[in-house]
Design an enzyme around this catalytic site. Structure first.
Site, PDB file in Angstrom:
ATOM      1  N   ASN A   1       4.953   7.088   2.658  1.00  0.00           N
ATOM      2  CA  ASN A   1       5.362   5.751   3.113  1.00  0.00           C
ATOM      3  C   ASN A   1       6.223   5.139   2.028  1.00  0.00           C
ATOM      4  O   ASN A   1       5.727   4.498   1.093  1.00  0.00           O
ATOM      5  CB  ASN A   1       4.122   4.909   3.391  1.00  0.00           C
ATOM      6  CG  ASN A   1       4.455   3.507   3.902  1.00  0.00           C
ATOM      7  OD1 ASN A   1       5.613   3.082   3.887  1.00  0.00           O
ATOM      8  ND2 ASN A   1       3.448   2.780   4.340  1.00  0.00           N
TER       9      ASN A   1
ATOM     10  N   ARG B   1       6.996   7.143   7.344  1.00  0.00           N
ATOM     11  CA  ARG B   1       7.376   5.838   7.862  1.00  0.00           C
ATOM     12  C   ARG B   1       8.896   5.733   7.802  1.00  0.00           C
ATOM     13  O   ARG B   1       9.516   5.988   6.769  1.00  0.00           O
ATOM     14  CB  ARG B   1       6.766   4.730   7.006  1.00  0.00           C
ATOM     15  CG  ARG B   1       7.217   3.334   7.430  1.00  0.00           C
ATOM     16  CD  ARG B   1       6.995   2.325   6.331  1.00  0.00           C
ATOM     17  NE  ARG B   1       7.496   1.004   6.701  1.00  0.00           N
ATOM     18  CZ  ARG B   1       7.800   0.056   5.819  1.00  0.00           C
ATOM     19  NH1 ARG B   1       7.667   0.280   4.532  1.00  0.00           N
ATOM     20  NH2 ARG B   1       8.248  -1.114   6.232  1.00  0.00           N
TER      21      ARG B   1
ATOM     22  N   HIS C   1       8.181  -3.616   9.874  1.00  0.00           N
ATOM     23  CA  HIS C   1       6.736  -3.671   9.573  1.00  0.00           C
ATOM     24  C   HIS C   1       5.888  -3.467  10.827  1.00  0.00           C
ATOM     25  O   HIS C   1       4.721  -3.834  10.861  1.00  0.00           O
ATOM     26  CB  HIS C   1       6.335  -5.010   8.926  1.00  0.00           C
ATOM     27  CG  HIS C   1       6.898  -5.211   7.561  1.00  0.00           C
ATOM     28  ND1 HIS C   1       7.299  -6.448   7.112  1.00  0.00           N
ATOM     29  CD2 HIS C   1       7.112  -4.342   6.537  1.00  0.00           C
ATOM     30  CE1 HIS C   1       7.760  -6.342   5.870  1.00  0.00           C
ATOM     31  NE2 HIS C   1       7.658  -5.072   5.510  1.00  0.00           N
TER      32      HIS C   1
ATOM     33  N   LEU D   1       2.817  -9.770   4.334  1.00  0.00           N
ATOM     34  CA  LEU D   1       3.502 -10.396   3.206  1.00  0.00           C
ATOM     35  C   LEU D   1       3.486  -9.475   1.996  1.00  0.00           C
ATOM     36  O   LEU D   1       2.427  -9.067   1.528  1.00  0.00           O
ATOM     37  CB  LEU D   1       2.817 -11.720   2.850  1.00  0.00           C
ATOM     38  CG  LEU D   1       2.548 -12.673   4.018  1.00  0.00           C
ATOM     39  CD1 LEU D   1       1.795 -13.908   3.535  1.00  0.00           C
ATOM     40  CD2 LEU D   1       3.845 -13.072   4.713  1.00  0.00           C
TER      41      LEU D   1
ATOM     42  N   ARG E   1      15.231 -10.514  -0.939  1.00  0.00           N
ATOM     43  CA  ARG E   1      15.999 -10.848   0.254  1.00  0.00           C
ATOM     44  C   ARG E   1      15.865 -12.330   0.592  1.00  0.00           C
ATOM     45  O   ARG E   1      14.785 -12.906   0.482  1.00  0.00           O
ATOM     46  CB  ARG E   1      15.542  -9.994   1.438  1.00  0.00           C
ATOM     47  CG  ARG E   1      16.076  -8.584   1.421  1.00  0.00           C
ATOM     48  CD  ARG E   1      15.354  -7.691   2.408  1.00  0.00           C
ATOM     49  NE  ARG E   1      14.188  -7.057   1.808  1.00  0.00           N
ATOM     50  CZ  ARG E   1      13.260  -6.410   2.475  1.00  0.00           C
ATOM     51  NH1 ARG E   1      13.325  -6.334   3.802  1.00  0.00           N
ATOM     52  NH2 ARG E   1      12.243  -5.840   1.857  1.00  0.00           N
TER      53      ARG E   1
ATOM     54  N   GLY F   1       0.531  -6.778   0.401  1.00  0.00           N
ATOM     55  CA  GLY F   1       0.166  -7.031  -0.985  1.00  0.00           C
ATOM     56  C   GLY F   1      -0.058  -8.490  -1.313  1.00  0.00           C
ATOM     57  O   GLY F   1      -1.029  -8.853  -1.990  1.00  0.00           O
ATOM     58  N   ILE F   2       0.824  -9.371  -0.832  1.00  0.00           N
ATOM     59  CA  ILE F   2       0.668 -10.806  -1.064  1.00  0.00           C
ATOM     60  C   ILE F   2      -0.362 -11.385  -0.111  1.00  0.00           C
ATOM     61  O   ILE F   2      -1.240 -12.152  -0.513  1.00  0.00           O
ATOM     62  CB  ILE F   2       2.022 -11.526  -0.899  1.00  0.00           C
ATOM     63  CG1 ILE F   2       3.024 -11.040  -1.948  1.00  0.00           C
ATOM     64  CG2 ILE F   2       1.846 -13.036  -1.005  1.00  0.00           C
ATOM     65  CD1 ILE F   2       4.439 -11.561  -1.737  1.00  0.00           C
TER      66      ILE F   2
ATOM     67  N   ASN G   1      -3.899 -10.475  -1.244  1.00  0.00           N
ATOM     68  CA  ASN G   1      -4.331 -10.762  -2.611  1.00  0.00           C
ATOM     69  C   ASN G   1      -4.020 -12.163  -3.123  1.00  0.00           C
ATOM     70  O   ASN G   1      -4.580 -12.566  -4.148  1.00  0.00           O
ATOM     71  CB  ASN G   1      -3.703  -9.733  -3.563  1.00  0.00           C
ATOM     72  CG  ASN G   1      -4.159  -8.320  -3.264  1.00  0.00           C
ATOM     73  OD1 ASN G   1      -5.344  -8.020  -3.337  1.00  0.00           O
ATOM     74  ND2 ASN G   1      -3.223  -7.454  -2.904  1.00  0.00           N
TER      75      ASN G   1
ATOM     76  N   GLU H   1      -1.153   1.480   7.168  1.00  0.00           N
ATOM     77  CA  GLU H   1      -0.030   2.118   7.836  1.00  0.00           C
ATOM     78  C   GLU H   1      -0.161   3.636   7.814  1.00  0.00           C
ATOM     79  O   GLU H   1       0.222   4.322   8.777  1.00  0.00           O
ATOM     80  CB  GLU H   1       1.278   1.703   7.156  1.00  0.00           C
ATOM     81  CG  GLU H   1       1.606   0.232   7.288  1.00  0.00           C
ATOM     82  CD  GLU H   1       2.723  -0.197   6.368  1.00  0.00           C
ATOM     83  OE1 GLU H   1       3.701  -0.785   6.858  1.00  0.00           O
ATOM     84  OE2 GLU H   1       2.617   0.041   5.153  1.00  0.00           O
TER      85      GLU H   1
END
Length: 401
Positions: free
Chosen positions: A10, A91, A182, A211, A243, A334-335, A338, A388
């Site tokens: 991935n 992926r 995603h 996120l 981005r 990840g965001i 966490n 995923e």
């Protein structure tokens, strides 16, 4: 007994995840990730039979070097596993309108993935690096590589949601439309939420927020995605690591006509130099860095607030797509998984739609793969660890049954 294992690669824009697992029982024998790609202190963390290992591999490490290390140093030393790998799943972010389901990779498929790189310049070329590495290092499995597309999850989005208000001929001739990204993660989260809430998937109405270095949000009605924030490319939508997300298109004209920047430079600014990196004046694109200094650094404070404000607007807007029933809001990535700060700042803006966060639960450490952070008798707010790789493995194996 190990049999017919799937290796999953991935390759994301800012991380690289890998896994060797049995899709039949969902057991992972080896899994891990390379984090902080192209940043200082790049490292690999992985688990072998629940034993955690970590190694720093240098600064500004690339996907190519990471793939070589994972395959030659980590995987190839596992003689008990390497001979059991029968399939390799990948992926791939953008499949366009042609690929709406997983497909066995051949030269024609690779050519189409390259062609669609114009729609995902940060992703499809990186996804192809994983495919190239798999073909190079596992030549006997050349015909057992499968591409699983993020865009597949969005092929049922209604026309009024995927069309842009530009001359219709641009869609008919060039297929310029909203595609999303995603999708593999949003699909997994929707199915996981269905089980957690004990609501049949075809009755489930949720808003899912993935996120991370790249961020997106999807509205899922009756188990089917009806809108998503990323568009023709993964540049549209939420603020991301590098981005910009949504901007007034006239900014591009201003940069070109008034500032004298050519189109290639503008593209680089919007894709590689904006988002969190741009808002912090080039200090960092990693959310973990700015979260630590949110209350003490003006650049961090600015970036986090813009990120959360944009996210809260999307969540509130997407409630209008769900026909009056919102079963849950979910955070992942990840965001999303966490950052309690992001969840607090975002959800505190949504009281008008009945969202109430319990910050004791929000800031607690949780060991399970999901937990609730809403107040009692209010709209469920879930934090769920995405997977995923499991989806990719299951979809890969399915093609060979």
């Amino acid at each position: 007994m190990l049999n017919n294992l799937v290796l999953v690669l991935n390759c994301g824009s800012s991380s690289l995840k890998f896994s060797i697992l049995d899709p039949k029982n969902s057991k992972k024998y080896l899994f891990g990730l390379v984090d902080r790609l192209y940043l200082s202190n790049s490292y690999i963390i992985w688990f072998e039979n629940k034993i955690k290992k970590k190694i720093l591999i240098g600064d500004y490490i690339s996907h190519i070097k990471s793939l070589k290390f994972i395959i030659k140093i980590i995987i190839n030393n596992k003689n008990n596993l390497i001979s059991k790998i029968k399939y390799i799943g990948h992926r791939v972010v953008h499949g366009g309108e042609k690929f709406i389901k997983p497909i066995i990779i051949n030269d024609i498929v690779i050519k189409e993935i390259k062609k669609n790189s114009i729609f995902a310049p940060l992703h499809n070329p990186i996804n192809l690096l994983g495919i190239d590495a798999a073909i190079k290092y596992f030549p006997k499995l050349r015909k057992n590589n499968v591409a699983v597309f993020d865009t597949s999850f969005y092929h049922n989005i209604p026309e009024f949601a995927y069309l842009y208000a530009i001359p219709y001929k641009f869609y008919k001739k060039y297929r310029i439309r909203r595609y999303g990204a995603h999708g593999i993660s949003h699909y997994y989260i929707s199915k996981r939420t269905s089980k957690i809430l004990n609501i049949k998937l075809n009755n489930l109405n949720v808003i899912t927020c993935h996120l991370g270095g790249g961020s997106s949000i999807s509205a899922i009605r009756n188990g089917i995605c009806v809108d998503t924030s990323m568009g023709l490319t993964p540049l549209e939508g939420l603020v991301m690591g590098t981005r910009s997300g949504d901007i007034d298109p006239s900014i591009i004209f201003f940069m070109h006509n008034i500032l004298g920047k050519d189109i290639n430079e503008i593209q680089k600014i919007l894709i590689n130099q904006s988002g969190i990196l741009g808002l912090t004046n080039g200090i960092t694109s990693d959310f973990r860095d700015i979260e630590k200094t949110y209350y003490s650094n003006i650049e961090s404070y600015r970036a986090v607030n813009v990120f959360c404000y944009r996210l809260s607007k999307y969540i509130s807007a997407y409630t209008s797509t769900l026909n009056g029933k919102l079963d849950a809001i979910i955070f992942t990535g990840g965001i999303g998984e966490n950052s309690a700060l992001v969840r607090e700042l975002t959800l505190s803006k949504l009281k008008l739609i009945g969202v109430e966060i319990n910050n004791i639960l929000n800031y607690q450490k949780h060991s399970q793969d999901y937990f609730f952070i809403n107040k009692n008798n209010t709209i469920p707010i879930l934090v769920i660890s995405t997977d995923e790789e499991l989806v990719i493995a299951k979809e890969t194996k399915k093609l060979f049954l």
